[in-house]
Structures are given as structure tokens and as C-alpha cells.
Scaffold this active site. Structure first.
Site, PDB file in Angstrom:
ATOM      1  N   LEU A  86       0.830  -1.199   0.000  1.00 46.09           N
ATOM      2  CA  LEU A  86       0.000   0.000   0.000  1.00 46.09           C
ATOM      3  C   LEU A  86       0.871   1.259   0.000  1.00 46.09           C
ATOM      4  O   LEU A  86       1.906   1.306   0.660  1.00 46.09           O
ATOM      5  CB  LEU A  86      -0.895   0.031   1.235  1.00 46.09           C
ATOM      6  CG  LEU A  86      -2.182  -0.790   1.148  1.00 46.09           C
ATOM      7  CD1 LEU A  86      -3.003  -0.599   2.420  1.00 46.09           C
ATOM      8  CD2 LEU A  86      -3.032  -0.382  -0.064  1.00 46.09           C
ATOM      9  N   GLY A 131       1.448  -5.514   0.997  1.00 48.00           N
ATOM     10  CA  GLY A 131       0.527  -5.683  -0.120  1.00 48.00           C
ATOM     11  C   GLY A 131       1.158  -6.345  -1.335  1.00 48.00           C
ATOM     12  O   GLY A 131       0.451  -6.940  -2.153  1.00 48.00           O
ATOM     13  N   ASN A 153       4.640  -7.793   6.661  1.00 50.98           N
ATOM     14  CA  ASN A 153       5.328  -7.113   7.757  1.00 50.98           C
ATOM     15  C   ASN A 153       4.462  -6.058   8.436  1.00 50.98           C
ATOM     16  O   ASN A 153       4.956  -5.102   9.019  1.00 50.98           O
ATOM     17  CB  ASN A 153       6.630  -6.493   7.237  1.00 50.98           C
ATOM     18  CG  ASN A 153       6.396  -5.521   6.096  1.00 50.98           C
ATOM     19  OD1 ASN A 153       5.428  -5.675   5.354  1.00 50.98           O
ATOM     20  ND2 ASN A 153       7.255  -4.542   5.953  1.00 50.98           N
ATOM     21  N   GLU A 154       3.141  -6.266   8.369  1.00 49.71           N
ATOM     22  CA  GLU A 154       2.199  -5.273   8.876  1.00 49.71           C
ATOM     23  C   GLU A 154       2.450  -4.884  10.343  1.00 49.71           C
ATOM     24  O   GLU A 154       2.317  -3.721  10.710  1.00 49.71           O
ATOM     25  CB  GLU A 154       0.760  -5.784   8.719  1.00 49.71           C
ATOM     26  CG  GLU A 154       0.117  -5.442   7.385  1.00 49.71           C
ATOM     27  CD  GLU A 154       0.664  -6.260   6.219  1.00 49.71           C
ATOM     28  OE1 GLU A 154       1.549  -7.101   6.440  1.00 49.71           O
ATOM     29  OE2 GLU A 154       0.206  -6.054   5.086  1.00 49.71           O
TER      30      GLU A 154
END
Lengths: 280, 280, 280
Positions: A86, A131, A153-154
């Protein structure tokens, strides 16, 4: 569901028309010989997923599905990045309506790819965090160039990847590996990803990656396409159903979370780090 | 659930206070430097889980969660046993009310550990059959000393491990391996456990095991703790939800089963064998 | 369910009576020493599953369950084929009622084997495509002769394997491997099957395969049979429940699909290829 799917698939007749088309940020090229479509993400420098890219991606998938292609290969026009995920710039210091649109289009792009009845493969010719990994794991097969990074890796951004976003990731990794990787926000090197099953093959060049993806799609030559599609969808139906149930609530959860000051701060730090890395 | 969790996590503020505390059968020590708490089971000779140990364990977990520790390492004060599981002596020749209490506290202890928002690791410095394995697999990471045994051997006692009790086990093992191990009541050697993924690392001493657990907890240093917790809970939410649905019925099922003459007889035989083994 | 199962299992008393019996297309032999029953599929040349074979199989399973055998080994009397799957000849150019009966008996045979409370193992002494693989993966253990083929190749016939039919397959393979194999209609060589976990051991002769299956069943000697059965059923309960929900609709879906002209045509081609192969 079986019947409506059957009808939809059967209805897809008509004369073959190969073509090469370009939207603003994606392009589609169909190989006349193999009938395989290559969908290229083309938003330099790192294919950050802004609303435009996500909308164009959906439009290209729709086009490939309707032009009777035999399969879809997703790849990147950028030299060292498949997709950086994103576009944090679009999410940083913005209003709730924009956050809502971004997340909705991410959902739409994912479901278009994850639920596609076509054979799909990703030629991961560069880094694929967040993403980027989401799109790669929505495909059925992954070929990756050496020494790149891939993963969800959010948690490093303070974002919680919802269940649907993990679907493809969980489809390909053992639960033990997945839980640990997701809580750590781990990025796998290509070699680690291969060892765990997150990618299926390594290729030394983008061309080789595209060839290997085409070979995978070729493995369906002797298979009845209707039975193939329904078998694939049957596998993914539960995740898709769960997703449909929560998709609206999920948008609101994301907006609430991404608006939090500490998450916005995390994004700021991430953007700084990204700048440093890209200068190397 | 997201919101109440958020609030609960956010509310956890206040000044840091490291301390070392002891209940009757467990002790907690927080490393001032790393902020990691070590929870030690201390009921010689084999940490049999009686009601007191299970209650103390919950109390220690609660303390660690509220003192802002960065993680929890579970280990044993006994020289060769992590935990021998439920105290069969307490279950043998007893009344239904006692059986009810034992099982309820086992459930409570498990859910406190399995559902903890903290990073958790087990330094398995000795054998971990049955309830010992249950606690170890409720953690996120396992380091084990060589040549010890671990597994859910309930079928050997004529007890059926209910679904919730298998949750952690199923999270780390492939279904094929898990079904076979559970029907066989298989105890894995450390080396077999490593090969299958039931433990993550081998350490030669308890100190080394504690260090490796601390290193695992350290892998979350750069991760947003709120996002980490919610990601972990999201992974475990389905199992927790299923457990909450059946927890009362599960107690009654256990009481009915454990009261059966042949199961009581099985416990008797097990206690005899245990005596012989401990004399070796 | 626990209680009714308990009662059913407990009720299964009575004096031991070993015997060797034969239905039309299957035979049962119980080893007097080990108490293990060998169930042999005997419909040369390739154990094609017609209605008679499926009915006989159920009857033999029922007999083994009621004669207090300690376990069941499924094998084939044919020299190079375990079972070629559903008898396409019976499905080709037939009426809907016959299709309905075939599929219903396949369901019945599968659930009898998959849900059996006994330890079950397959001595796969020849190729096991489609329905052959279905029976093998309904067992708890698989030993296979080298250089044979096993897999669910339904998509190659234009048939969609429904969820219940994949249950055993999904129990033993990682999801990533299973989705790909099922969409490709992949047949694994014995060696590939071993590498992925689809079979557990390789044996060089049928006798050796039977011995290894018997050794697997022997691994339950020290286990409480009641606890073993309930543990196994608990593992498979969800799949069984899902199956029961859709079993009627599933028959109609199959009849509709198998009646389609293009599927009938696919069967014709398959039958032709089979003829060629069997002449080699």
C-alpha cells in the site's frame, strides 16, 4: 453456487481476440502462441499500491478473464521491486474517506485475483513486502528472483493484517510458521521463502521467472478448464465466504486503526526508513 | 472484540515495577535489563499439576501481564521434568466435585497462557507429557533439552484429549502427524519433536534454553506490541471461541469419563509405571 | 455424540470369532495371531469401483468392525492396480438413476472406511488413481509399492472432486500441495507421494507392505481402544459432519455434472486412454 458458476464459466465463449492493452498503471500482454496473459504493474519506482493502481489492476484482471486467456502471470515493470505494498504516502495525513477508498480497492483487487477462475502465477522480480506479498500469495504459484524479500510485515507498521489478507499466506505456509512470521512482521529472503514453501521456485532473471510461471500454467493443458476452475474455487470458497461476511466491517476497522495517532506515527517512521533504503 | 481488546491493552499503562514474587508453587522473576519475566513451576519432584499449581500458574501469568513485562518464559524448577501433567494422584479415587475443579482449573490455566497477549516461550528443561505438553504448546516458541520426551499421551491413560486441549499441538504440527501421534498417545524424543516442528530449538542446558527463549522474545523488539497482540489473538481466536462454547460441557464430559472404572484402573496402572520410572 | 459413541463402542462385546469370508468382490481374512483383518478388493483386472464392489466393501468393513478385529488392512488382489477408481464404464452412457446409485454407494463406502473406529491401513500394491486414492487416504496409514501412481486426477476427467472426497487427501497433505495437485489432477509416483506425506512408507513386495501395515496397527497395542476411537473420530468429526450436511445435494450435483455431454465425452477419452495403457 455450483450452478451459477457453471453458467458464468460456460457463458464465456466467443471468438479469441489477443491484444495488448494498457491502463494508466498496469499493462496486459497476451502471448499469441501460449494464450497466457502477462499483467505488469507499472508504477515506478516501487509499485506502491495507490487507489489508481488497485483500480487498474482489477480492470486488467477483468480484461484477461474475459479475453479467454489460458492463464495470468503477474509481474512488475520496476527493476528491483515487485510491489512495496500500500502506498503509505496516500494513507499518511489523510482523511477517513480516503482511507476507506484505499482499503476497499485493496479488498477488491485481492478478491479479483484470489478468486479468479484462471490459473495464476506471480513472477516476483523484486521485493514483495505487505501488499506486494498479498498479491503474490493470491496467485497459485510463485517464482522469485534471488536475494529479494517477501512477507507480511504489517505488525512493524502497527497495522493488523485481517484474516482475509492472510488467506493466501496461510494457504501456502504451515500455521506454526505463519503465526510466527505474522507476529514478527517477518520478511523472508527468497531462499528462506523457498525453504518454507512461500515461493515455489527461484529464477535468476525476470525472463526465466516468466518462463517458469508459463510452465506452471502449462501444467493445466490436459485438464478440463471448467473442472479446474470449480476445484480451485472450492478450495478458496471458505476464505472468500468469510471475507464477504466481514468486508464492510473490515473497512471500518482499518479506517479506525489507520487513523490512530500512533499508527500514523509508525507510518511516518516507515516512510523515513524507506527513503533511506531506496537511496542505497 | 477488537475494540475491547484495544482498550484493555491500551489501559495497561502506569510506571514500571519489576519484582520477584512467589506463590506457593510458582515463582516469577523479571529480568531488569530485558524486561522478560521467567515463570517457574516449582512443585517437586515432577511438577504434577494439582489444583494449587494450576491456580498459582494463573496468578503468575496475571501478574506478568499486569507488570508490563516484555514477554514470558515458562520453565521448571525440577531437574529432569518440565511437568508430568495432571496430578493423577488427585484424580485417582476421588469424588466428582474434585474432578470438576481439577479440569476447570486446567482449562483456566491453559486459556490464560494460550490467550496471553504477551510473547510466550517454553524452556522445556525436562519431560513434558500430557499437561506438560499442553502448557508448552500453549506458548509461541519451544526450546527443549536433549533426550527428553514430549507429547499428548492421553490415549494411553484412556483419556480423550478434547479439541481445545489439542489446539496448541495442532497449531504446530501437520494434521497427519498430529492425528497419528494423538491416537497412538505418542511421546516424541526432543530430536523427533524438533524434526516435526513440535519444538523449535534444542539447548544443552537450562540456561541456554532460557537464553534462546529470550532471543525469540527479542525478535519482537521492532514490532508494534499492540499490533502483535491483536495479530496473535486473531490467529488463536477461533480455537478460543470454540473452547468458550464447550468449556462447561467439556468439564462434565471429563468428569464422566474420569469416573469410569476402566479409566480409574488405567490411572492406577499409569501411577505404578510412573513409580518404576522415577526409581530409575 | 460422545455418549452415543461410547455406548456403541462399549456394546461391541461378545465372544471372538475369527473367520475368513468372501462376498462377491471382496474378501476378509483375519490373522488368528495378531487379530488384524485383511480386506482384499477382488475385481480383476483393475478393481474398478462398480456398485457391487462398493456394496461388498461396506459389508466387509461392517463384518470386520463387528468381529472384534484389532485393525483393518485394505489391499488388492490385482497384480498391479490397487483400484482404478470408479468404474467409468458404469457411468458412461447410462441413466441418471444409475449415476445416483453409483455416487451414493461411493459415499457410503467412503464414510464406512473414513469413520471406522478401528485402526486402518492401506497396503497399496498397485496404482491408486481417483477412487483408489480416495480409499487409501480414508485409512490412517499408507504403505505403497515403488513406481506406482496415486492421486485425485478428477479434473482430468472433467469431474469436480467434492470437499468430502478430498477430506482424507487434505488430512495428509499441506494445503498448498493439495490445491495444486487437485487442480492439476496430478498423479504422484510412489516416491513423490512419500516425499509429500501422501504415503508413509515404501515396501518392495505386497507381503512387506502388509507387514508394515500390521506394524502400524501394532503401534496401538498399549493404547486404550475406546480412547483411541474417540480421539480418531474427534479428528474426523468436522469433515464427517460437513459431509452429512451435503451428502444428498452432492449426489444431485454429481448426477448433473456426470450427465453433461462434455463430461461424458471426457469419460470416453479416458476409457480409450485406459485401454491403450492396459495394453502396454
Amino acid at each position: 453456487m455450483l450452478h451459477s458458476n457453471l453458467l458464468r464459466l460456460v457463458a464465456r465463449g466467443g471468438p479469441k481476440r489477443w491484444m495488448s492493452t494498457t491502463t494508466k498503471l498496469t499493462s496486459v500482454e497476451v502471448n499469441d502462441k501460449t494464450g497466457i496473459a502477462t499483467l505488469t504493474l507499472n508504477r515506478p519506482p516501487v509499485n506502491s499500491q495507490n487507489v489508481q493502481l488497485l483500480v487498474d489492476l482489477q480492470s486488467s484482471i477483468g480484461e484477461i478473464e474475459s479475453n479467454k486467456s489460458r492463464g495470468l502471470i503477474l509481474t512488475s515493470a520496476c527493476s528491483n521491486v515487485f510491489s512495496a505494498g500500500l502506498d503509505i504516502l496516500e494513507m499518511y495525513n489523510t482523511d477517513e474517506e480516503r482511507l476507506r477508498t484505499i482499503w476497499t480497492e485493496l479488498q477488491n483487487a485481492w478478491i479479483a485475483l484470489y478468486g479468479s477462475s484462471l490459473p495464476t502465477a506471480a513472477a516476483i522480480n523484486g521485493h514483495a513486502p505487505a501488499g506486494g506479498c498479498l498479491l503474490a500469495t493470491a496467485c497459485e504459484y510463485r517464482v522469485m528472483l534471488p536475494k529479494r524479500l517477501i512477507g507480511l510485515n504489517e505488525t512493524q507498521l502497527g497495522i493488523i493484517a485481517p484474516k482475509w489478507l492472510m488467506s493466501g499466506f496461510l494457504n501456502v505456509l504451515p500455521q506454526r510458521v505463519a503465526e510466527r512470521a505474522l507476529t514478527q512482521g517477518r520478511l523472508f529472503t527468497t531462499e528462506e521463502a523457498l525453504a518454507e514453501g512461500l515461493v515455489d521456485e527461484i529464477a535468476n532473471t525476470k525472463e526465466e521467472a516468466l518462463e517458469k510461471c508459463a510452465a506452471f500454467i502449462g501444467s493445466f493443458t490436459k485438464v478440463n478448464p471448467l473442472a479446474r476452475s470449480l476445484t480451485k474455487l472450492q478450495f478458496r470458497a471458505e476464505n472468500i465466504k468469510e471475507f464477504e461476511k466481514i468486508r464492510k466491517k473490515d473497512v471500518e476497522d482499518f479506517v479506525a486503526l489507520a487513523s490512530r495517532p500512533e499508527v500514523q506515527k509508525g507510518m511516518g517512521i516507515y516512510l523515513e526508513n524507506l527513503k533511506k533504503k531506496s537511496k542505497k
